[in-house]
Design a protein around this motif. Sequence first.
Motif, short mmCIF file in Angstrom:
data_model
loop_
_atom_site.label_atom_id
_atom_site.label_comp_id
_atom_site.label_asym_id
_atom_site.label_seq_id
_atom_site.Cartn_x
_atom_site.Cartn_y
_atom_site.Cartn_z
N ASP A 182 0.81 -1.22 0.00
CA ASP A 182 0.00 0.00 0.00
C ASP A 182 0.84 1.27 0.00
N VAL A 183 2.16 1.14 -0.04
CA VAL A 183 3.04 2.31 0.03
C VAL A 183 3.06 3.02 -1.33
N THR A 184 2.61 4.25 -1.33
CA THR A 184 2.54 5.06 -2.55
C THR A 184 3.83 5.84 -2.79
N ALA A 185 4.41 6.37 -1.72
CA ALA A 185 5.60 7.20 -1.84
C ALA A 185 6.52 6.94 -0.65
N ALA A 186 7.82 7.03 -0.92
CA ALA A 186 8.83 6.82 0.13
C ALA A 186 9.89 7.89 -0.01
N GLY A 187 10.26 8.51 1.12
CA GLY A 187 11.21 9.60 1.05
C GLY A 187 12.30 9.54 2.09
N PRO B 258 11.63 7.33 11.39
CA PRO B 258 11.41 6.46 10.22
C PRO B 258 10.13 5.65 10.37
N GLY B 259 9.40 5.51 9.27
CA GLY B 259 8.15 4.77 9.28
C GLY B 259 7.06 5.56 8.57
N GLU B 260 5.81 5.26 8.89
CA GLU B 260 4.69 5.91 8.23
C GLU B 260 4.59 7.38 8.67
N GLY C 25 10.38 17.68 0.15
CA GLY C 25 10.79 17.61 -1.24
C GLY C 25 12.27 17.48 -1.50
N HIS C 26 13.08 17.25 -0.45
CA HIS C 26 14.52 17.04 -0.66
C HIS C 26 14.75 15.82 -1.55
N LEU C 27 14.06 14.71 -1.20
CA LEU C 27 14.26 13.46 -1.92
C LEU C 27 13.13 12.50 -1.57
N PHE C 28 12.32 12.13 -2.55
CA PHE C 28 11.33 11.08 -2.34
C PHE C 28 10.97 10.43 -3.68
N ALA C 29 10.52 9.18 -3.59
CA ALA C 29 10.13 8.41 -4.77
C ALA C 29 8.64 8.13 -4.70
N ILE C 30 8.00 8.12 -5.86
CA ILE C 30 6.56 7.89 -5.92
C ILE C 30 6.22 7.08 -7.16
N ARG C 31 5.19 6.26 -7.06
CA ARG C 31 4.69 5.58 -8.24
C ARG C 31 4.13 6.65 -9.18
N ARG C 32 4.64 6.69 -10.40
CA ARG C 32 4.26 7.77 -11.30
C ARG C 32 2.78 7.72 -11.66
N ARG D 118 -2.49 15.00 -0.76
CA ARG D 118 -3.41 14.64 -1.84
C ARG D 118 -3.23 13.21 -2.32
N LEU D 119 -2.21 12.53 -1.83
CA LEU D 119 -1.91 11.18 -2.30
C LEU D 119 -2.72 10.13 -1.55
N PRO D 120 -3.15 9.08 -2.23
CA PRO D 120 -3.78 7.95 -1.55
C PRO D 120 -2.71 7.03 -0.98
N GLY D 121 -3.13 6.06 -0.19
CA GLY D 121 -2.19 5.06 0.31
C GLY D 121 -1.31 5.57 1.43
N THR D 122 -0.23 4.80 1.67
CA THR D 122 0.67 5.07 2.79
C THR D 122 1.94 5.75 2.31
N LEU D 123 2.43 6.70 3.12
CA LEU D 123 3.70 7.37 2.86
C LEU D 123 4.68 6.96 3.96
N VAL D 124 5.92 6.67 3.58
CA VAL D 124 6.91 6.28 4.57
C VAL D 124 8.18 7.10 4.38
N ALA D 125 8.89 7.32 5.48
CA ALA D 125 10.21 7.97 5.45
C ALA D 125 11.24 6.97 5.95
N LEU D 126 12.40 6.95 5.28
CA LEU D 126 13.45 6.01 5.66
C LEU D 126 14.45 6.63 6.63
N GLY D 127 14.57 7.95 6.64
CA GLY D 127 15.36 8.61 7.66
C GLY D 127 16.86 8.61 7.45
N LYS D 128 17.58 8.71 8.56
CA LYS D 128 19.01 9.00 8.54
C LYS D 128 19.87 7.88 7.99
N ASP D 129 19.33 6.68 7.85
CA ASP D 129 20.14 5.58 7.34
C ASP D 129 20.43 5.69 5.85
#
Length: 422
Positions: free
Chosen positions: A310-315, A333-335, A341-348, A374-385
């Motif tokens: 269900d993850v739509t975008a990860a940053g 880190p997590g949901e 906007g520094h860096l994230f990936a999204i399903r186009r 405005r995005l559906p689904g779950t957004l996650v951040a990976l953080g300092k790693d």
Amino acid sequence: MSEVPPNVTGLAERRAKARAEQDHAAADALRDEIRTEGWLVRDTADGFELIPSPSFDVWPTVSSLPEGGSPEAKENGSSGEPGASTAPGRVSAEDEDGAAGRDRSADAGRVAEAADPGRHPGRLGDREAKEVAESEAAPQQTPEGSELVGRADDLDGHPERMVSSQLLWDASLSVSRLDETIVPPADAEEPRAARPTVTVALLVDGHPDELRECVRALVARTEARILGLDLGNVDGAGAVLQELVEEFPRRVEAWHVAESPHWRGGSAGWGESRDKLLRLDTSDVHVVMDTSVVLEGDAVTPLVKALDDDVTAAGWKGVNPREDDKEWLEAEPGEVRGLLGHLFAIRRDTALAAGGFPADARYYRNADLEFSLRLPGTLVALGKDLPVRQERHRRDDGADPGYRDRESQRTYDRVLKLLRAP
């Protein structure tokens, strides 16, 4: 900068008068006339600015850029879509490969000299940067005939090679027929799904030195395609982007517009420009990245792998709002509710289905939050790693402080509506 000829200044003044009178046809014709004189006219808050035509193709505005295909395809009048044609109004300049090539060599040398692996362990060193450039420039290898078989044009007069060739041909046919009769077992493993295609999208609004380092690190440490949109060649950053295209032709693609950024007195907004990058892209995964961010390792692959279920975008960095919605706090880190906007990936396809980037956002601040909400689904951040560093604070973008506050508030008013929507 070269001195502007008086006749070109006169044309620009006439165009400014035509624009003030809403005579758009005359203004466009005068813009084209200025272009034929070797200059580009750029509208500013105080009037206009004239700059020499660069040695690459420049489109008038962000909205004039065609969607689909590549700049090379547009050169031939094809967009990769049936019935599409090159949009009118593109700026073309004469090729200056000799001088540009000398400048590129000097720039590459300066990048290598500036690298200091001791101070920044993740920075590209001289040798690594050179190897990346050499591998990109290396021609494709084409197999030639072996000494046993020989080339087709080398068989006459050599019966032993002809016999060897026939024996190898017969053997290959036998193996091919045998393969056709073999039926794989029912429990054989399914073929692996193809890896998603990935594009890193960069909005170029100045800071040419950091652009070089950002792109060179992407080329060295990822397999992603790199797509850049240059707004107005600010501080020569558009020219540097074109140099990187020519240095890494299989990895980097660039579009250039004469329109300068809204936050630098022009008319190209952040949301409009980011949305155009999304629509110019054709990959499965669209990565939003600021040119101030430098990869010290492959930070793109972990973001793409996180786009699961269900993850739509990860940053890289995520934030959550306080209960009063007046402040956003950096999240563990997590949901998360928002991605910066520094860096994230999204399903186009998901981003397009959600309406793309907010066109009303003329400045970046809070626009990433508006997009996230405005995005559906779950957004996650990976953080300092993630192996990432940032060279400067994003507020160091040449914008007036009063402008920053005003435009940030305009966008945040829309963010509040999204947060409080039922």
